[in-house]
Design a protein around this motif. Sequence first.
Motif, PDB file in Angstrom:
ATOM      1  N   GLY A  95       0.819  -1.206   0.000  1.00 46.07           N
ATOM      2  CA  GLY A  95       0.000   0.000   0.000  1.00 46.07           C
ATOM      3  C   GLY A  95       0.848   1.248   0.000  1.00 46.07           C
ATOM      4  N   LEU A  96       0.368   2.273  -0.661  1.00 45.43           N
ATOM      5  CA  LEU A  96       1.033   3.569  -0.712  1.00 45.43           C
ATOM      6  C   LEU A  96       0.030   4.643  -0.334  1.00 45.43           C
ATOM      7  N   VAL A  97       0.408   5.523   0.590  1.00 38.54           N
ATOM      8  CA  VAL A  97      -0.497   6.560   1.069  1.00 38.54           C
ATOM      9  C   VAL A  97       0.190   7.919   1.002  1.00 38.54           C
ATOM     10  N   LEU A  98      -0.539   8.910   0.504  1.00 38.32           N
ATOM     11  CA  LEU A  98      -0.049  10.288   0.445  1.00 38.32           C
ATOM     12  C   LEU A  98      -0.946  11.160   1.320  1.00 38.32           C
ATOM     13  N   PRO A  99      -0.408  11.730   2.407  1.00 43.18           N
ATOM     14  CA  PRO A  99      -1.224  12.580   3.276  1.00 43.18           C
ATOM     15  C   PRO A  99      -1.065  14.063   2.949  1.00 43.18           C
ATOM     16  N   TYR A 100      -2.107  14.806   3.257  1.00 41.94           N
ATOM     17  CA  TYR A 100      -2.081  16.269   3.187  1.00 41.94           C
ATOM     18  C   TYR A 100      -2.693  16.783   4.481  1.00 41.94           C
ATOM     19  N   ALA A 101      -2.046  17.748   5.114  1.00 44.71           N
ATOM     20  CA  ALA A 101      -2.503  18.177   6.435  1.00 44.71           C
ATOM     21  C   ALA A 101      -2.459  19.687   6.589  1.00 44.71           C
ATOM     22  N   GLY A 102      -3.367  20.167   7.426  1.00 38.53           N
ATOM     23  CA  GLY A 102      -3.351  21.554   7.878  1.00 38.53           C
ATOM     24  C   GLY A 102      -3.201  21.554   9.389  1.00 38.53           C
ATOM     25  N   ILE A 103      -2.219  22.300   9.902  1.00 45.91           N
ATOM     26  CA  ILE A 103      -1.930  22.332  11.332  1.00 45.91           C
ATOM     27  C   ILE A 103      -2.078  23.758  11.850  1.00 45.91           C
ATOM     28  N   SER A 104      -2.810  23.890  12.934  1.00 50.02           N
ATOM     29  CA  SER A 104      -2.911  25.156  13.656  1.00 50.02           C
ATOM     30  C   SER A 104      -2.387  24.916  15.060  1.00 50.02           C
ATOM     31  N   ALA A 105      -1.228  25.513  15.394  1.00 45.33           N
ATOM     32  CA  ALA A 105      -0.563  25.262  16.672  1.00 45.33           C
ATOM     33  C   ALA A 105      -0.429  26.549  17.468  1.00 45.33           C
ATOM     34  N   SER A 106      -0.465  26.401  18.777  1.00 46.30           N
ATOM     35  CA  SER A 106      -0.312  27.554  19.666  1.00 46.30           C
ATOM     36  C   SER A 106       0.499  27.151  20.888  1.00 46.30           C
ATOM     37  N   GLY A 107       1.076  28.138  21.569  1.00 48.68           N
ATOM     38  CA  GLY A 107       1.852  27.851  22.765  1.00 48.68           C
ATOM     39  C   GLY A 107       2.377  29.128  23.396  1.00 48.68           C
ATOM     40  N   GLN A 108       3.101  28.949  24.495  1.00 43.98           N
ATOM     41  CA  GLN A 108       3.736  30.053  25.202  1.00 43.98           C
ATOM     42  C   GLN A 108       5.240  29.991  24.948  1.00 43.98           C
ATOM     43  N   THR A 110       9.087  31.840  25.502  1.00 39.32           N
ATOM     44  CA  THR A 110       9.884  32.765  26.307  1.00 39.32           C
ATOM     45  C   THR A 110      11.148  33.104  25.536  1.00 39.32           C
ATOM     46  N   THR A 111      11.376  34.389  25.291  1.00 41.97           N
ATOM     47  CA  THR A 111      12.560  34.826  24.577  1.00 41.97           C
ATOM     48  C   THR A 111      13.459  35.625  25.511  1.00 41.97           C
ATOM     49  N   SER A 112      14.688  35.818  25.079  1.00 41.19           N
ATOM     50  CA  SER A 112      15.668  36.526  25.896  1.00 41.19           C
ATOM     51  C   SER A 112      15.188  37.939  26.214  1.00 41.19           C
ATOM     52  N   GLY A 113      15.260  38.304  27.509  1.00 39.93           N
ATOM     53  CA  GLY A 113      14.868  39.635  27.940  1.00 39.93           C
ATOM     54  C   GLY A 113      13.429  39.755  28.364  1.00 39.93           C
ATOM     55  N   GLN A 114      12.627  38.676  28.151  1.00 35.17           N
ATOM     56  CA  GLN A 114      11.230  38.708  28.543  1.00 35.17           C
ATOM     57  C   GLN A 114      11.048  38.091  29.924  1.00 35.17           C
ATOM     58  N   ALA A 115      10.283  38.785  30.763  1.00 40.97           N
ATOM     59  CA  ALA A 115      10.013  38.259  32.107  1.00 40.97           C
ATOM     60  C   ALA A 115       8.908  37.222  32.071  1.00 40.97           C
ATOM     61  N   GLU A 116       7.936  37.381  31.176  1.00 42.31           N
ATOM     62  CA  GLU A 116       6.805  36.477  31.080  1.00 42.31           C
ATOM     63  C   GLU A 116       6.717  35.890  29.675  1.00 42.31           C
ATOM     64  N   PRO A 117       6.281  34.639  29.564  1.00 39.54           N
ATOM     65  CA  PRO A 117       6.104  34.041  28.239  1.00 39.54           C
ATOM     66  C   PRO A 117       4.997  34.735  27.462  1.00 39.54           C
ATOM     67  N   GLN A 118       5.131  34.726  26.165  1.00 38.87           N
ATOM     68  CA  GLN A 118       4.160  35.351  25.286  1.00 38.87           C
ATOM     69  C   GLN A 118       3.436  34.286  24.467  1.00 38.87           C
ATOM     70  N   SER A 119       2.133  34.523  24.262  1.00 33.93           N
ATOM     71  CA  SER A 119       1.350  33.604  23.456  1.00 33.93           C
ATOM     72  C   SER A 119       1.699  33.766  21.984  1.00 33.93           C
ATOM     73  N   THR A 120       1.768  32.651  21.285  1.00 36.48           N
ATOM     74  CA  THR A 120       2.043  32.691  19.857  1.00 36.48           C
ATOM     75  C   THR A 120       1.282  31.565  19.171  1.00 36.48           C
ATOM     76  N   SER A 121       1.034  31.713  17.884  1.00 38.32           N
ATOM     77  CA  SER A 121       0.337  30.682  17.122  1.00 38.32           C
ATOM     78  C   SER A 121       0.881  30.656  15.705  1.00 38.32           C
ATOM     79  N   VAL A 122       0.690  29.526  15.041  1.00 44.68           N
ATOM     80  CA  VAL A 122       1.185  29.363  13.683  1.00 44.68           C
ATOM     81  C   VAL A 122       0.284  28.389  12.944  1.00 44.68           C
ATOM     82  N   THR A 123       0.193  28.567  11.626  1.00 43.12           N
ATOM     83  CA  THR A 123      -0.596  27.677  10.775  1.00 43.12           C
ATOM     84  C   THR A 123       0.274  27.178   9.639  1.00 43.12           C
ATOM     85  N   ARG A 124       0.173  25.871   9.365  1.00 42.80           N
ATOM     86  CA  ARG A 124       0.900  25.275   8.255  1.00 42.80           C
ATOM     87  C   ARG A 124      -0.052  24.397   7.451  1.00 42.80           C
ATOM     88  N   ASN A 125       0.145  24.358   6.129  1.00 45.67           N
ATOM     89  CA  ASN A 125      -0.626  23.499   5.239  1.00 45.67           C
ATOM     90  C   ASN A 125       0.315  22.898   4.208  1.00 45.67           C
TER      91      ASN A 125
END
Length: 317
Positions: A95-108, A110-125
């Motif tokens: 069997g051979l299978v080809l998938p196609y996906a859409g991803i919507s991800a989010s998280g907290q 923390t970058t250098s110099g920040q006291a609190e984490p920041q919310s961020t999100s991203v979408t991929r297709n």
Amino acid sequence: MASTPGNNLNPFRSAAAALALALACMPARAQQLEPRAYANLPIGLNFLIAGYAYSQGDVLLDPSLAVSDAKAKVNALVLGYVRSLDFWGNSGSIGLVLPYAGISASGQITTSGQAEPQSTSVTRNGFGDPVLRVVVNLHGAPALPMERFREYRQDTIVGASLVVTAPWGQYDGSKLVNIGTNRWSFKPEVGVSQALGPWILEGALGVTFFTDNDDFFGGHTRKQDPLYAAQLHAIYTFDPGLWGALDLTYYAGGRTSVDGTLNNDLQQNSRWGATLGKSLDVRNSLKLYFNSGATARAGTNFQTVGVAWQHLWGAGL
């Protein structure tokens, strides 16, 4: 061997077995629940499969990254082709299978110099990694043409399979979230299927091996240990055109490292699910399934619901 309602041949039963092969190649393959993956098929059947799955839940990101509370929603489509074959007198399939996906991800994050984490999100297709699966039944499933297969009755089947995932899906080494994985994976597995009247009890043991991702998030090298998995299924045939299954899997291992530094992400997780298959006519069938995390030590605590349609032809059907 005595004839039982669960063993009588009809094209839908053959379709259910091939459909399991394709759904095994959906995203998150190590965590998939695959009833009827080891079943006899008449030789020369062709299967066209189209499926959709929706998943949501926690995401297992690399612990070396400054990202927490990561969650994702995934809409996945698959298109697959399966053909039953004769392997040295035993039945099998490729069997051979080809998938196609859409991803919507989010998280907290923390970058250098920040006291609190920041919310961020991203979408991929995009397209995911294509998957090839070869199944060979070693005992209890002789290679038979359709006219002889009609008299076949299952007793005990022992089989083996190999799933190969190629790193050809959408991938960008500068991005943390990707559809593809930029690495090969190989999953050998052995399975046993036992018919007991209208019931079929199945079990399988497998291990997934991964090659290195040498372009992980900025040119780093990410390695992953083998991931071991076990599955159990209890399948009941209500009538020749309707069956259901209760499914359970446990998987462990898969610890990762980045540039030689080990991460604290050893997986020891279990999942449960249910599957329902329904024949529409002699050439078409539908399959509905649901699975969810039961226990999760590290990430991958998600829920999935999906549907697949299958069309079959050939072998004198």
